[in-house]
Every structure is written in C-alpha cells, then in structure tokens.
Design an enzyme around this catalytic site. Structure first.
Site, PDB file in Angstrom:
ATOM      1  N   LYS A 104       0.061   4.225  -0.296  1.00 17.16           N
ATOM      2  CA  LYS A 104      -0.632   5.378   0.289  1.00 17.16           C
ATOM      3  C   LYS A 104      -0.483   6.601  -0.627  1.00 17.16           C
ATOM      4  CE  LYS A 104       0.311   3.471   4.815  1.00 17.16           C
ATOM      5  NZ  LYS A 104       0.105   3.629   6.236  1.00 17.16           N
ATOM      6  N   GLY A 108       2.775  -1.115   4.307  1.00 12.19           N
ATOM      7  CA  GLY A 108       2.761   0.304   3.952  1.00 12.19           C
ATOM      8  C   GLY A 108       4.168   0.806   3.666  1.00 12.19           C
ATOM      9  N   SER A 165       3.370  -1.970  10.389  1.00  8.71           N
ATOM     10  CA  SER A 165       4.816  -1.917  10.580  1.00  8.71           C
ATOM     11  C   SER A 165       5.525  -3.235  10.254  1.00  8.71           C
ATOM     12  CB  SER A 165       5.155  -1.469  12.012  1.00  8.71           C
ATOM     13  OG  SER A 165       4.693  -0.149  12.234  1.00  8.71           O
ATOM     14  N   GLU A 180      -6.863   4.699   7.970  1.00 11.43           N
ATOM     15  CA  GLU A 180      -6.642   6.115   7.637  1.00 11.43           C
ATOM     16  C   GLU A 180      -7.890   6.704   6.976  1.00 11.43           C
ATOM     17  OE1 GLU A 180      -2.988   5.529   5.492  1.00 11.43           O
ATOM     18  OE2 GLU A 180      -1.981   5.031   7.358  1.00 11.43           O
ATOM     19  N   GLU A 182      -5.407  -5.010  10.810  1.00 13.11           N
ATOM     20  CA  GLU A 182      -4.419  -3.949  10.963  1.00 13.11           C
ATOM     21  C   GLU A 182      -4.694  -3.169  12.248  1.00 13.11           C
ATOM     22  OE1 GLU A 182      -2.449  -2.869   7.044  1.00 13.11           O
ATOM     23  OE2 GLU A 182      -4.161  -1.551   7.287  1.00 13.11           O
ATOM     24  N   HIS A 201      -9.503   1.088   5.087  1.00 16.20           N
ATOM     25  CA  HIS A 201      -8.226   1.313   5.779  1.00 16.20           C
ATOM     26  C   HIS A 201      -8.459   2.282   6.927  1.00 16.20           C
ATOM     27  CE1 HIS A 201      -4.100   2.517   6.541  1.00 16.20           C
ATOM     28  NE2 HIS A 201      -3.701   1.465   5.827  1.00 16.20           N
ATOM     29  N   ASN A 216       0.863  -1.185   0.000  1.00 13.24           N
ATOM     30  CA  ASN A 216       0.000   0.000   0.000  1.00 13.24           C
ATOM     31  C   ASN A 216       0.898   1.233   0.000  1.00 13.24           C
ATOM     32  OD1 ASN A 216      -1.846   2.014   0.465  1.00 13.24           O
ATOM     33  ND2 ASN A 216      -2.275   1.435   2.594  1.00 13.24           N
ATOM     34  N   GLY A 233       2.256   2.378  10.650  1.00 10.75           N
ATOM     35  CA  GLY A 233       3.163   3.504  10.449  1.00 10.75           C
ATOM     36  C   GLY A 233       3.880   3.961  11.705  1.00 10.75           C
TER      37      GLY A 233
HETATM   38  C1  PEP Z   1      -0.796   0.087   5.882  1.00 14.07           C
HETATM   39  O1  PEP Z   1      -0.735   1.130   5.263  1.00 14.07           O
HETATM   40  O2  PEP Z   1      -1.774  -0.640   5.727  1.00 14.07           O
HETATM   41  C2  PEP Z   1       0.292  -0.265   6.797  1.00 14.07           C
HETATM   42  C3  PEP Z   1       0.229  -1.410   7.410  1.00 14.07           C
HETATM   43  O3  PEP Z   1       1.313   0.644   6.924  1.00 14.07           O
HETATM   44  P1  PEP Z   1       2.750   0.355   7.614  1.00 14.07           P
HETATM   45  O4  PEP Z   1       3.258  -0.940   7.062  1.00 14.07           O
HETATM   46  O5  PEP Z   1       3.572   1.517   7.213  1.00 14.07           O
HETATM   47  O6  PEP Z   1       2.520   0.266   9.091  1.00 14.07           O
END
Ligand code: PEP
Length: 254
Positions: free
Chosen positions: A11, A231, A210, A96, A164, A94, A9, A170
C-alpha cells in the site's frame, strides 16, 4: 494443479530506503521457498529499486495500480506500458481504490483490459462491504463486480482474482476459511459460466483480508483458496515469510 500465489501489497507504506531494507531482510529466505509464487507490490517509486534487488531470484514484482490510457496528458498517472517494462503483476480494483478514488466497475474493466493488452498479469480484487455482507448480498455483489470488471474480455489468460471482503481488510477481522472458500467457489463457478470449466479450474483465486501468520493455515487448507493478497502482514518480514512458508507446505502436501 494451480501454483499458489502470495502477494504482498505494501500500500502507501515504505520510503525508498525502507522498501529496499525490507526486501534485503526477506530476500534470501523468500527466494528459497518453493512451490509458491511470491509477489512483492511496493509503491511505484520503489519498483525499479526492488526490481534490481530481486533480479536473479524467484521473487516476482507487482504494482498496486495503473491508469488505463497508454500515454498522454494525464499528469501523475502511470500506464500499463510503463509498468510492463518493470514488473509482471498489477493489482487492480482494490477496494481502497474503489472507495477513496471512486473507481467504478467500468474503470476497473478498462484497467484490466489495459493490463492484459500490455502483457501484465492483473490481480483483480472483488469483495463486498460489511452492510452488503450483513444483508446476505455477498454473492450478488461479488458476481456483479466480476461481470463488470471482465465485461467484453474474451481471454483472461494471466489473470488472478483476489476475493477481499472489504470488512476484513486492515481490520484484524478476517473471514473464516470456510466463508472465504465458499465465496471463492462461487467466483470459480461464475468464471466457469463465462469462460468455461477449464479456464475456471486453471484460474488462481486468492483470499485477502487480515491474513497473518496466525491464520494463514486456516485459509491455505481450503481447497478453493490458491493463496493470499496480504496487506499489513506483508510489511513485517517474519510474518510474511511465515505466511509464504505455511502456504508452500500446506499446498505441497495436497
Ligand atoms: C490488502 O491490502 O489487500 C489487504 C488484504 O490488507 P490486510 O491484509 O492488511 O487486511
């Protein structure tokens, strides 16, 4: 056997030229890694260009969002009909989007319905916030999100779920493999209650939050975890390739 899936992703990162450059850097190696579905989810504006670059390879394409109406006066929005022409997967719900764009369970539900209707494969994200986790409400929150997102949907063929935890996205503070495995196992139980055991056993459930090349093995060794939504690390060619490679090797050995 569920084929593992790793989705990147990106983003709101990469310009068109940065997106094509990143794909060019990973294309050959990523294409060669077997036993895992590899999905790139660049921003909308780069979908068509990335599609051209990955044509003929084993790499698949996904979008990061959609609007639930098919056509009409919805300035700035992108519909499932438009995406179904371009890509195979779409991330929905998601955290976000839930947090910054006020997407409720009802909206997420309409988006999942629209995606499935148009033949897109939704990657539905669920996960609890830090305060909910600390209050011991993870299972309750995830179950509620799952039920509201899938309300009135009788057939979830094509769906992938990504667990998630919001506090892990993040932040560099990933869940442990064991925590993620436990919650994913609860999600599978919920799906079994809603759609039957066979559907639940066929459903891919990813972990996201992460994930890096350093911790990917810990997650992929867990039996209930069928891959990852990645991400930050998906923007780094070496990291992403390593995560996909580790997934392929670990899941193949099982
Ligand atoms: C995501 O955007 O779904 C995500 C898991 O981000 P990150 O890996 O940066 O934590």
């Amino acid at each position: 056997m569920r084929v593992p899936l790793i989705a990147g992703n990106w983003k709101m990162n990469t310009t068109l030229s940065e997106a094509t450059e990143l794909v060019s850097r990973i294309l050959r190696e990523l294409d060669e890694i077997g036993n895992v579905d590899k999905v790139l989810c660049p921003p909308f504006i780069s979908l068509a260009a990335v599609r051209e670059l990955i044509k003929g390879s084993s790499i698949k394409l996904g979008a990061q969002n959609l609007y639930f109406e098919e056509t009409g006066a919805y300035t700035g929005e992108i519909s499932s009909l438009m995406l179904a022409d371009l890509c195979e997967f779409v991330i929905i719900g998601h955290s976000e989007r839930r947090q910054y764009f006020n997407e409720t369970g009802g909206i997420v539900n309409k988006k999942v319905v629209a995606a499935l209707k148009s033949g897109l494969k939704p990657i539905l994200c669920v996960g609890e916030k830090l305060e909910e986790n600390e209050a011991g409400r993870t299972h309750e929150v995830v179950t509620e999100q799952l039920k509201s997102s899938l309300a009135s949907i009788n057939n979830i063929n094509g769906l992938t779920i990504a667990y998630e935890p919001v506090w892990a996205i993040g932040t560099g503070r990933a869940a442990t493999g064991e925590q993620a495995n436990q919650t994913i196992s609860l999600i599978r139980r919920n799906v079994s209650e809603l759609y039957g055991e066979e559907t639940a056993q066929d459903l891919r459930i990813l972990y996201g939050g992460s994930v890096t090349a350093d911790n990917a093995t810990e997650f992929m060794q867990q039996p209930e975890i069928d891959g990852a939504l990645v991400g930050g690390a998906s923007l780094k060619a070496d990291q992403f390739l390593s995560i996909v490679r580790q997934t392929s090797e670990i899941k193949q050995a099982r």
